[in-house]
Design an enzyme around this catalytic site. Sequence first.
Site, PDB file in Angstrom:
ATOM      1  N   CYS A   8       0.796  -1.192  -0.225  1.00 17.79           N
ATOM      2  CA  CYS A   8       0.100   0.155   0.040  1.00 17.79           C
ATOM      3  C   CYS A   8       0.930   1.172   0.030  1.00 17.79           C
ATOM      4  O   CYS A   8       1.976   1.073  -0.101  1.00 17.79           O
ATOM      5  CB  CYS A   8      -1.052  -0.075   1.101  1.00 17.79           C
ATOM      6  SG  CYS A   8      -0.242   0.088   2.700  1.00 17.79           S
ATOM      7  N   CYS A  82      -3.916   1.306  -4.016  1.00 18.44           N
ATOM      8  CA  CYS A  82      -3.242   2.263  -4.067  1.00 18.44           C
ATOM      9  C   CYS A  82      -3.040   2.853  -5.398  1.00 18.44           C
ATOM     10  O   CYS A  82      -2.253   3.778  -5.675  1.00 18.44           O
ATOM     11  CB  CYS A  82      -1.946   2.013  -3.096  1.00 18.44           C
ATOM     12  SG  CYS A  82      -1.202   0.542  -3.718  1.00 18.44           S
ATOM     13  N   CYS A  86       1.354   2.320  -6.538  1.00 16.90           N
ATOM     14  CA  CYS A  86       1.719   0.811  -6.557  1.00 16.90           C
ATOM     15  C   CYS A  86       2.660   0.563  -7.455  1.00 16.90           C
ATOM     16  O   CYS A  86       2.423   0.818  -8.792  1.00 16.90           O
ATOM     17  CB  CYS A  86       0.584   0.002  -6.423  1.00 16.90           C
ATOM     18  SG  CYS A  86      -0.216  -0.111  -5.015  1.00 16.90           S
TER      19      CYS A  86
END
Length: 135
Positions: A8, A82, A86
Amino acid sequence: MLNVLFVCVENACRSQLAEQISNRIYGNKIFAQSAGSQPAKTVNPKAIDSLKRIGIIFDEIQPKNVTNFSNERFDYVVTMGCGDECPFFPNTKTLDWKIPDPKHMNDDDFDNICLLYTSDAADDMQCVDLGGRRI
């Protein structure tokens, strides 16, 4: 055993929950690690408290940068919703769970996010069911 990286943005809540729960509850099936694309300085105290409430006690944990894992091989990289933050890991199966960020939630709602990860493991040794999400 599957090697899994949970990612995350801050590595302070969701991915830490996933790592700790996976290693404690599903440790016979997967080895989990976690990281963030922009790691926080510390793990959110709500995450630590939520894990304690389900009986997971551990020594100090710290957020880690995903670049620390760039040379490692993973069977799965699981992102937590995310988006563009990411990173991409070539030759790895990537799953995006789109789990809400609980950092500003009250304790009850935070615990509900934590419980997403604690469903019983699937019988098939090649997969693990984490909160209804199969790896």
